[in-house]
Design an enzyme around this catalytic site. Structure first.
Site, PDB file in Angstrom:
ATOM      1  N   ASP A  36     -25.696 -17.596  48.835  1.00 38.49           N
ATOM      2  CA  ASP A  36     -24.489 -17.793  47.589  1.00 38.49           C
ATOM      3  C   ASP A  36     -24.417 -17.054  46.843  1.00 38.49           C
ATOM      4  OD1 ASP A  36     -24.724 -20.797  48.618  1.00 38.49           O
ATOM      5  OD2 ASP A  36     -26.471 -21.376  47.446  1.00 38.49           O
ATOM      6  N   HIS A 241     -29.946  11.719  49.458  1.00 37.34           N
ATOM      7  CA  HIS A 241     -29.301  10.307  49.057  1.00 37.34           C
ATOM      8  C   HIS A 241     -30.265   9.483  48.677  1.00 37.34           C
ATOM      9  CE1 HIS A 241     -25.439  11.039  51.481  1.00 37.34           C
ATOM     10  NE2 HIS A 241     -25.317  11.829  50.326  1.00 37.34           N
ATOM     11  N   ASP A 258     -27.151  12.278  40.202  1.00 36.40           N
ATOM     12  CA  ASP A 258     -25.787  12.316  40.735  1.00 36.40           C
ATOM     13  C   ASP A 258     -25.302  11.136  40.737  1.00 36.40           C
ATOM     14  OD1 ASP A 258     -23.854  12.585  42.640  1.00 36.40           O
ATOM     15  OD2 ASP A 258     -24.866  13.493  44.287  1.00 36.40           O
ATOM     16  N   ASP A 269     -17.517  12.250  40.339  1.00 33.69           N
ATOM     17  CA  ASP A 269     -18.652  12.377  40.952  1.00 33.69           C
ATOM     18  C   ASP A 269     -19.192  13.732  40.418  1.00 33.69           C
ATOM     19  OD1 ASP A 269     -20.596  12.941  42.847  1.00 33.69           O
ATOM     20  OD2 ASP A 269     -19.169  13.160  44.383  1.00 33.69           O
ATOM     21  N   HIS A 348     -26.308  20.812  53.506  1.00 33.78           N
ATOM     22  CA  HIS A 348     -25.030  20.155  53.030  1.00 33.78           C
ATOM     23  C   HIS A 348     -23.926  21.287  53.051  1.00 33.78           C
ATOM     24  CE1 HIS A 348     -25.307  20.384  48.782  1.00 33.78           C
ATOM     25  NE2 HIS A 348     -26.460  19.894  48.814  1.00 33.78           N
ATOM     26  N   HIS A 352     -16.415  18.109  48.769  1.00 31.30           N
ATOM     27  CA  HIS A 352     -15.700  17.016  49.689  1.00 31.30           C
ATOM     28  C   HIS A 352     -14.229  16.797  48.909  1.00 31.30           C
ATOM     29  CE1 HIS A 352     -17.243  14.016  46.995  1.00 31.30           C
ATOM     30  NE2 HIS A 352     -18.587  14.677  47.182  1.00 31.30           N
ATOM     31  N   HIS A 359     -16.047  10.073  48.653  1.00 34.51           N
ATOM     32  CA  HIS A 359     -15.801  10.987  49.801  1.00 34.51           C
ATOM     33  C   HIS A 359     -14.287  10.607  50.262  1.00 34.51           C
ATOM     34  CE1 HIS A 359     -20.163  11.683  50.789  1.00 34.51           C
ATOM     35  NE2 HIS A 359     -20.034  12.376  49.571  1.00 34.51           N
ATOM     36  N   GLU A 382     -20.447  21.801  44.813  1.00 32.70           N
ATOM     37  CA  GLU A 382     -21.831  21.288  44.359  1.00 32.70           C
ATOM     38  C   GLU A 382     -22.732  21.884  45.677  1.00 32.70           C
ATOM     39  OE1 GLU A 382     -22.396  17.227  46.598  1.00 32.70           O
ATOM     40  OE2 GLU A 382     -20.395  17.176  46.560  1.00 32.70           O
ATOM     41  N   TYR A 386     -33.051  22.742  47.985  1.00 32.45           N
ATOM     42  CA  TYR A 386     -34.157  21.768  48.010  1.00 32.45           C
ATOM     43  C   TYR A 386     -35.350  22.411  48.906  1.00 32.45           C
ATOM     44  CZ  TYR A 386     -29.757  19.500  47.453  1.00 32.45           C
ATOM     45  OH  TYR A 386     -28.441  19.135  47.005  1.00 32.45           O
ATOM     46  N   ARG A 404     -29.367  20.499  42.560  1.00 31.24           N
ATOM     47  CA  ARG A 404     -27.869  20.431  42.727  1.00 31.24           C
ATOM     48  C   ARG A 404     -26.859  20.386  41.510  1.00 31.24           C
ATOM     49  NH1 ARG A 404     -28.162  16.655  46.143  1.00 31.24           N
ATOM     50  NH2 ARG A 404     -27.379  14.847  45.189  1.00 31.24           N
ATOM     51  N   GLU A 406     -22.927  19.799  40.542  1.00 27.12           N
ATOM     52  CA  GLU A 406     -21.454  19.348  41.061  1.00 27.12           C
ATOM     53  C   GLU A 406     -20.584  19.189  39.889  1.00 27.12           C
ATOM     54  OE1 GLU A 406     -20.043  15.936  43.959  1.00 27.12           O
ATOM     55  OE2 GLU A 406     -22.224  15.552  42.802  1.00 27.12           O
TER      56      GLU A 406
END
Length: 435
Positions: A36, A241, A258, A269, A348, A352, A359, A382, A386, A404, A406
């Protein structure tokens, strides 16, 4: 709603379609979350770009006829008094032509019969191959219906083409009204990150920082979140992520956030990384300054005519040099780059496209080569580093640090415009803001 820009987008797409062809774009369906309860509906970006309309279960049909004429047709949900009491008002078929600026509108319940008539004389049908799981079963009965008219001289479409190739190139270069929305989304996102930085020293968990961030987004006029926020304390930042956002804050560690706000369906972003205590340790500051220098080097490569990958390569070189200087990598910089040794710490790319999707769409290569940047493209820049918490090849004081930085960037004739201006970025600026 001013439909002028959306009609202009349709006109440009119709002009790009060959004669005797059609394009179909779907708005998307509501999805169940659990019993529901639905997930909040978010319209498919391609559909919104061409209509400015955000109801589910709607389809746009564009036809570029063999004689050069063009036609636009919307299939929408019919008005339903009982359903609208529960789930909200619908545009309805009767109002759709005027509100959306299309030539005709039909109920989605008439789909098969109307589409059989409308596609007579069409040789190619363009749909997004990204949504092929939706389109194949939907189009099968329509094509079967067209084949029944062969004895009348009707030739059914002979080819399905991928619409993404045309439409996503169109979306890649942003128009002035899109840039206005992106600037607004960027500045709303900045306000959220500033709130997160000020909240961190006085709260106890990642979730509380997320709450401060999102509250600031909405207070500043944001419509939604661009994506699920990442609020990662300490070693959690080494999970690229990470979205659990439920751990206690480590007062001795960095906090990586992020997140971005959405305004008028356009995305912000940003990633900020800062000490949860408000003060950097020597090791945290050293790694942070390497990442910041890498971002500056990458930004210097953002200007029209420069291949897309050039800013990534600039960041990789600065990051690798920094890792060698700090003793996390050993060897000649050129050799380490050639061997991709840096990917232990930087796995990475450096950005982008950004737009209606966080993205965003558009090819990164053309004919096998990195495409040159063009004015009014929008991208993120960005770089990051790490150091895994279990990496016993480095000294213990480096382990579990994830960083990071960005920003959202528009390509302009002179180089670049940072849309996400207003954030403290140097360690000194961050410490001053948080205090």
């Amino acid at each position: 709603m001013d439909i002028t820009p959306f009609k202009a987008n349709r006109a440009r797409l119709l002009e790009a379609l060959p004669p005797a062809s059609a394009a179909l774009v779907f708005s998307g369906r509501e999805q169940f979350r659990n019993r529901d309860v639905d997930y909040p509906f978010r319209v498919h970006s391609d559909f919104y770009y061409l209509t400015g309309f955000s109801e589910p279960d709607s389809t746009l049909l564009l036809i570029h006829a063999e004689d050069g004429s063009t036609h636009s047709v919307a299939f929408v949900r019919p008005r339903d008094e009982k359903a609208e009491i529960w789930t909200g008002r619908r545009l309805g078929v009767e109002r759709a032509p005027d509100v959306l600026g299309v030539d005709a509108a039909y109920s989605g319940e008439e789909w098969d019969a109307q589409l059989v008539e409308l596609l007579k004389g069409v040789q190619q049908v363009h749909v997004s191959f990204s949504d092929s799981a939706y389109w194949w079963p939907v189009l099968q009965p329509v094509f079967a219906g067209l084949k029944k008219h062969i004895r009348e001289g009707v030739e059914p479409p002979q080819a399905l083409q991928d619409l993404d190739r045309i439409l996503h190139e169109q979306r890649l270069i942003k128009q002035p009204w899109e840039l206005a929305h992106l600037r607004e989304a960027a500045q709303i996102s900045v306000k959220g990150h500033l709130a997160a930085m000020q909240a961190a020293p006085r709260v106890q968990t990642e979730r509380e920082v997320q709450r401060a961030l999102e509250c600031a987004f909405y207070e500043a006029g944001g419509d939604d979140l661009s994506f699920n926020p990442i609020v990662a304390s300490g070693a959690n930042a080494c999970v690229l992520h990470y979205t659990e956002n439920g751990a206690p804050l480590d007062r001795n560690a960095l906090l990586l956030v992020d997140a971005g706000a959405e305004k008028a369906f356009y995305a912000g972003d940003i990633t900020t990384t800062f000490p949860a205590s408000g003060r950097f340790s020597a090791e945290q500051k050293a790694l942070y300054e390497v990442v910041l220098a890498a971002q500056h080097a990458a930004l210097a490569q953002v200007r029209p005519g420069i291949p897309y990958d050039r800013h990534h390569q600039a960041a990789v070189r600065v990051l690798t040099e920094g890792l060698v200087d700090l003793g996390l990598l050993q060897g000649e910089v050129d050799t380490l780059i050639e061997e991709k040794a840096y990917t232990r710490f930087y796995m990475h790319k450096t950005g982008h496209w950004l737009g209606l999707d966080v993205h965003d769409v558009g090819a990164y290569r053309l004919n096998g080569a990195w495409r040159p940047l063009e004015e009014n493209m929008v991208l993120t820049v960005e770089p990051g580093l790490y150091v895994a918490p279990d990496d016993d090849t480095v000294e213990a004081h480096w382990r579990g640090i994830g960083i990071r930085i960005e920003d959202d960037v528009r390509v302009i004739a002179e180089g670049y415009e940072i849309l996400t201006h207003g954030l403290p970025r140097t360690p000194e600026e961050i410490e001053a803001w948080m205090s």
